[in-house]
Structure formats: C-alpha cells, structure tokens
Design a protein around this motif. Structure first.
Motif, mmCIF file in Angstrom:
data_model
loop_
_atom_site.group_PDB
_atom_site.id
_atom_site.type_symbol
_atom_site.label_atom_id
_atom_site.label_comp_id
_atom_site.label_asym_id
_atom_site.label_seq_id
_atom_site.Cartn_x
_atom_site.Cartn_y
_atom_site.Cartn_z
ATOM 1 N N PHE A 1 -6.844 10.006 -2.321
ATOM 2 C CA PHE A 1 -7.089 9.291 -1.077
ATOM 3 C C PHE A 1 -6.701 10.135 0.130
ATOM 4 O O PHE A 1 -7.381 10.127 1.154
ATOM 5 N N GLN A 2 -5.593 10.854 0.027
ATOM 6 C CA GLN A 2 -5.151 11.704 1.131
ATOM 7 C C GLN A 2 -6.149 12.833 1.383
ATOM 8 O O GLN A 2 -6.485 13.135 2.519
ATOM 9 N N LYS A 3 -6.637 13.448 0.318
ATOM 10 C CA LYS A 3 -7.593 14.550 0.470
ATOM 11 C C LYS A 3 -8.921 14.047 1.017
ATOM 12 O O LYS A 3 -9.569 14.724 1.817
ATOM 13 N N ALA B 1 -9.288 11.529 3.021
ATOM 14 C CA ALA B 1 -9.070 11.234 4.436
ATOM 15 C C ALA B 1 -9.108 12.502 5.284
ATOM 16 O O ALA B 1 -9.515 12.479 6.441
ATOM 17 N N LEU B 2 -8.693 13.614 4.689
ATOM 18 C CA LEU B 2 -8.711 14.893 5.400
ATOM 19 C C LEU B 2 -10.086 15.552 5.351
ATOM 20 O O LEU B 2 -10.287 16.620 5.914
ATOM 21 N N ALA C 1 -3.133 11.373 -4.356
ATOM 22 C CA ALA C 1 -3.580 12.554 -3.625
ATOM 23 C C ALA C 1 -5.071 12.477 -3.315
ATOM 24 O O ALA C 1 -5.517 12.971 -2.277
ATOM 25 N N THR D 1 0.845 -1.196 0.000
ATOM 26 C CA THR D 1 0.000 0.000 0.000
ATOM 27 C C THR D 1 0.875 1.240 0.000
ATOM 28 O O THR D 1 2.066 1.180 0.300
ATOM 29 N N LEU D 2 0.271 2.356 -0.322
ATOM 30 C CA LEU D 2 0.967 3.642 -0.377
ATOM 31 C C LEU D 2 2.182 3.589 -1.296
ATOM 32 O O LEU D 2 3.239 4.142 -0.998
ATOM 33 N N ARG E 1 -0.158 5.405 -3.838
ATOM 34 C CA ARG E 1 -0.342 6.601 -3.021
ATOM 35 C C ARG E 1 -0.851 7.698 -3.961
ATOM 36 O O ARG E 1 -0.126 8.220 -4.787
#
Length: 74
Positions: free
Chosen positions: A48-50, A52-53, A46, A13-14, A44
């Motif tokens: 998914f990161q956004k 999550a935020l 962006a 992952t990532l 990884r």
C-alpha cells in the motif's frame, strides 16, 4: 433520523505486522471501553505504501492482498 453511537463502528487502520502488538493492544483498549469495532482492520503493508508513492499499481500485481473490511453489519 437520530444518530447514536450504535450507528458507528471503529475501523483500525495501519495495523503494524506481527510481532508488534500495538494493533492488538489498541483493539483491546477500544473494546474494553465499550466502543464498537469492526472484526477486522487494515494492516500496514508495504504494497500500500509503495502504491501510494506511485511505484506500482495494486491492480497490476499478480497477488493482491485480500482484506475483509466489514466485520459485521452495523
């Protein structure tokens, strides 16, 4: 039921995007040690990161990245 190493596979992952070779290097090291890996991994991204935020929901995107998580049967 007897649980053995053959009952499990590793899911990377990532995985960083290209041109970074870290994901490929990790895959090669794990495979050369004889451990079972899924054929694909989770990159990884962006998006998914956004998500999550709480910046936006993946289900509301017009284009949702398609990932094949299961590379084969165990």
């Amino acid at each position: 039921m007897i649980v053995t190493a053959a009952s499990y596979k590793i899911l990377l992952t990532l995985i960083p995007p290209h041109p970074n070779k870290t994901g490929e290097d990790a895959r090669n090291a794990i495979a050369s040690s004889g451990l079972a890996l899924f054929n694909t991994g989770i990159p990884r991204l962006a998006v998914f990161q956004k998500a999550a935020l709480g910046e936006y929901q993946l289900t509301k995107l017009k284009v949702i990245p398609t990932l094949v998580l299961l590379g084969g049967a165990i």
